[in-house]
Design an enzyme around this catalytic site. Structure first.
Site, PDB file in Angstrom:
ATOM      1  N   CYS A  13      -5.047  -2.746 -12.196  1.00 40.35           N
ATOM      2  CA  CYS A  13      -5.679  -3.276 -10.988  1.00 40.35           C
ATOM      3  C   CYS A  13      -5.081  -2.682  -9.723  1.00 40.35           C
ATOM      4  O   CYS A  13      -4.001  -2.114  -9.739  1.00 40.35           O
ATOM      5  CB  CYS A  13      -5.453  -4.775 -10.912  1.00 40.35           C
ATOM      6  N   CYS A  37      -6.513  -7.020  -6.050  1.00 43.15           N
ATOM      7  CA  CYS A  37      -7.438  -7.578  -7.054  1.00 43.15           C
ATOM      8  C   CYS A  37      -7.652  -9.088  -6.871  1.00 43.15           C
ATOM      9  O   CYS A  37      -6.699  -9.850  -6.777  1.00 43.15           O
ATOM     10  CB  CYS A  37      -6.932  -7.308  -8.461  1.00 43.15           C
ATOM     11  N   ARG A  91      -6.954   0.121 -19.056  1.00 45.04           N
ATOM     12  CA  ARG A  91      -8.302   0.424 -18.581  1.00 45.04           C
ATOM     13  C   ARG A  91      -8.454  -0.031 -17.133  1.00 45.04           C
ATOM     14  O   ARG A  91      -7.848  -1.021 -16.735  1.00 45.04           O
ATOM     15  CB  ARG A  91      -9.348  -0.310 -19.441  1.00 45.04           C
ATOM     16  N   CYS A 129      -9.788  -1.963 -14.014  1.00 46.27           N
ATOM     17  CA  CYS A 129     -10.362  -3.301 -13.857  1.00 46.27           C
ATOM     18  C   CYS A 129     -11.783  -3.181 -13.302  1.00 46.27           C
ATOM     19  O   CYS A 129     -12.044  -2.377 -12.412  1.00 46.27           O
ATOM     20  CB  CYS A 129      -9.486  -4.104 -12.899  1.00 46.27           C
ATOM     21  N   CYS A 175     -11.708  -5.244  -9.379  1.00 49.75           N
ATOM     22  CA  CYS A 175     -11.179  -4.620  -8.150  1.00 49.75           C
ATOM     23  C   CYS A 175     -11.488  -3.126  -8.083  1.00 49.75           C
ATOM     24  O   CYS A 175     -11.300  -2.498  -7.058  1.00 49.75           O
ATOM     25  CB  CYS A 175      -9.690  -4.881  -8.005  1.00 49.75           C
ATOM     26  N   ASP A 218       3.356  22.051  23.122  1.00 45.90           N
ATOM     27  CA  ASP A 218       2.210  21.484  23.827  1.00 45.90           C
ATOM     28  C   ASP A 218       2.619  20.756  25.100  1.00 45.90           C
ATOM     29  O   ASP A 218       3.479  19.875  25.090  1.00 45.90           O
ATOM     30  CB  ASP A 218       1.485  20.512  22.901  1.00 45.90           C
TER      31      ASP A 218
HETATM   32 ZN   LIG Z   1      -8.441  -5.986 -10.854  1.00 41.92          ZN
END
Ligand SMILES: [Zn+2]
Length: 494
Positions: A38, A42, A67, A69, A72, A443
């Protein structure tokens, strides 16, 4: 796969528990029980600390078997910031990967372009991002595919090509493996409400707040090249060209979602990845405001200005060549004069295009300017020659704006062209390479803002601003009475 050693567990934990958007994308939270990773923001109920692991990149979390999410959407988080202590090789490599650098040559070629060994590059990536360059590239491709599924109505076969999967079968298999759903099932989950016109796409790109959008537009508006770009009602628009295909894009603030809303009109969806990455670089979406403000707080002038006006970014550019030409045209004249001259150049030598509002031309390509006499623009012979030489160097590949060369080497090559001096090279490096520490040390606007008289004094003062000297410059310029004081700069290149 090891968790990154750059992460401070307590900082991550606090950011996670408070869902702090300022940390979005700086690290990812992996939950052991759900095997999902996440963003810091999230909305799902927070897991217990003992079930959580922190990773410094999405790729590292993915490599460790987690994996993304679906709530989110890690693919929507702002990019990995260039933070204190990251070797510039890693930032440069990330830039090249974003530009599609791993698409054809693999890690070996990427390392070669950066001038390092591939084993060394792998080691640096593992140390700072917790994942190899190919894992980072793979995760980005996967994330972009997810974004196209969620945010566009492109057919899946086009999504597969646009996100670099080559064929639909591989794409389907990869999506199913990571998300445990088919691409079509994922698209049903996304609530797309707008049906865009043909070849038109909408994207939402997140940043880490605060983001000073007005400050960004205040810088871009007076420099917008008539016909090529414009700032209108809080919105920035410009014409674009990639692989000789013309199009345009439009960017506005989506403040409620800590992001920018981007509308792209382009006929080849395979270019979308590059277009979106360029927009991200152009609007400096990877910036880590918390680290920048902290880094500039040691200088009392900057501490006051960052506190009064937080969230200023360094405006990048769509096209480094265009920026460099504009900087040369602007030598010793006002911002307004340079804008008019650049518009005249675009009208005379650029390809006509019909875009929305006042978008009527593409900026001329290097190949066109390399062979053009540049007459009728009121330029001195010397200045025309400088532009021609730059155009030739860019079309020959001797000068590139992809950051592969590193900023010192880039500036050295720029300064080899007669008529390009240190100021122009530094200014272009600051905006075109996204180098947070590049700044024009001679500059006059910067000198005046600090009541200093010599560039040496300025360089010395700027030591405490490292590695954020580009941001310090933006703050000093934004407060100046004369924007960038170009007209008055005594030490500028001639
Ligand atoms: Zn999440």
């Amino acid at each position: 796969m090891k968790e990154s050693m750059d992460l401070d567990w307590q900082v991550c934990s606090r950011a996670r528990l408070s869902r702090d958007a300022r940390f979005d994308g700086k690290f990812f939270i992996a939950v052991l029980t759900s095997r999902v990773y996440c963003r810091s923001i999230c909305p799902a109920p927070t897991a217990q600390e003992k079930n959580v692991r922190y990773y410094s990149s999405a790729a590292a979390a993915a490599e460790a078997g987690f994996r993304p999410c679906l709530r989110c959407r890690p693919e929507c988080s702002p990019g990995t910031p260039a933070w204190l202590g990251t070797p510039s090789t890693v930032s440069r490599a990330l830039r090249l990967i974003a530009d599609g650098g791993l698409a054809d040559g693999g890690v070996e070629l990427l390392a070669e372009r950066l001038g390092v060994g591939s084993r060394h590059l792998r080691r640096l990536f593992l140390q700072h991002l917790g994942a190899t360059p190919s894992a980072v590239a793979q995760t980005r491709r996967m994330h972009f595919a997810k974004k196209l599924i969620d945010e566009t109505s492109l057919p899946m076969s086009e999504v597969a090509l646009a996100s670099g999967f080559g064929c639909v079968r591989r794409f389907n298999a990869a999506i199913r493996k990571v998300y445990h759903r088919t691409p079509t099932q994922i698209r049903h989950l996304s609530r797309q409400t707008v049906i865009p016109a043909q070849n038109e796409y909408f994207f939402r790109l997140r940043f880490r707040p605060p983001y000073n959008w007005d400050g960004m537009l205040r810088f871009l508006a007076p420099r917008a090249i008539p016909g090529v770009e414009e700032v209108h009602s809080g919105c920035y628009r410009r014409t674009i060209s990639l692989n000789k295909i013309p199009g345009w894009l439009e960017v506005s603030l989506d403040g409620e979602n800590d992001g920018l809303a981007v509308r792209v009109q382009f006929s080849d969806p395979r270019a979308l990845y590059t277009i979106i990455e360029r927009v991200r670089a152009m609007f400096d979406l990877n910036a880590d405001w918390a680290a920048i403000a902290q880094g500039l707080s040691a200088d009392p002038v900057l501490a006051a200005r960052t506190a009064a006006n937080p969230g200023l970014r360094v405006p990048g550019c769509w096209n480094g060549f265009e920026l460099a030409v504009r900087a040369i045209l602007g030598q010793q004249i006002t911002v307004k004069g340079a804008t008019t001259l650049s518009g005249l150049l675009a009208r005379t030598l650029g390809q006509p295009i019909s875009g929305p509002g006042g978008l009527t031309y593409l900026f001329p390509a290097p190949e066109v300017l390399a062979d053009s006499k540049l007459t009728g623009l009121g330029l001195t012979n010397a200045r025309s020659e400088t532009i021609r030489l730059l155009a030739r160097a860019v079309s020959d590949g001797r000068i590139a704006f992809d950051g592969a060369a590193g900023s010192d080497e880039f500036m050295r090559r720029m300064c080899e062209i007669p008529g390009i001096g240190k100021w122009t090279a530094q200014y272009v490096a600051m905006r075109a390479l996204g180098e947070p520490d590049a700044f024009p040390s001679g500059d006059l606007g910067l000198l005046r803002a600090l009541s200093l008289t010599s560039p040496r004094d300025l360089e010395q003062r700027a030591e405490t601003w490292r590695p954020w000297r580009a941001y310090a410059s933006m703050y000093l310029w934004s407060a100046a009475t004369v924007p960038v004081a170009r007209a008055l700069a005594c030490r500028r290149d001639s």
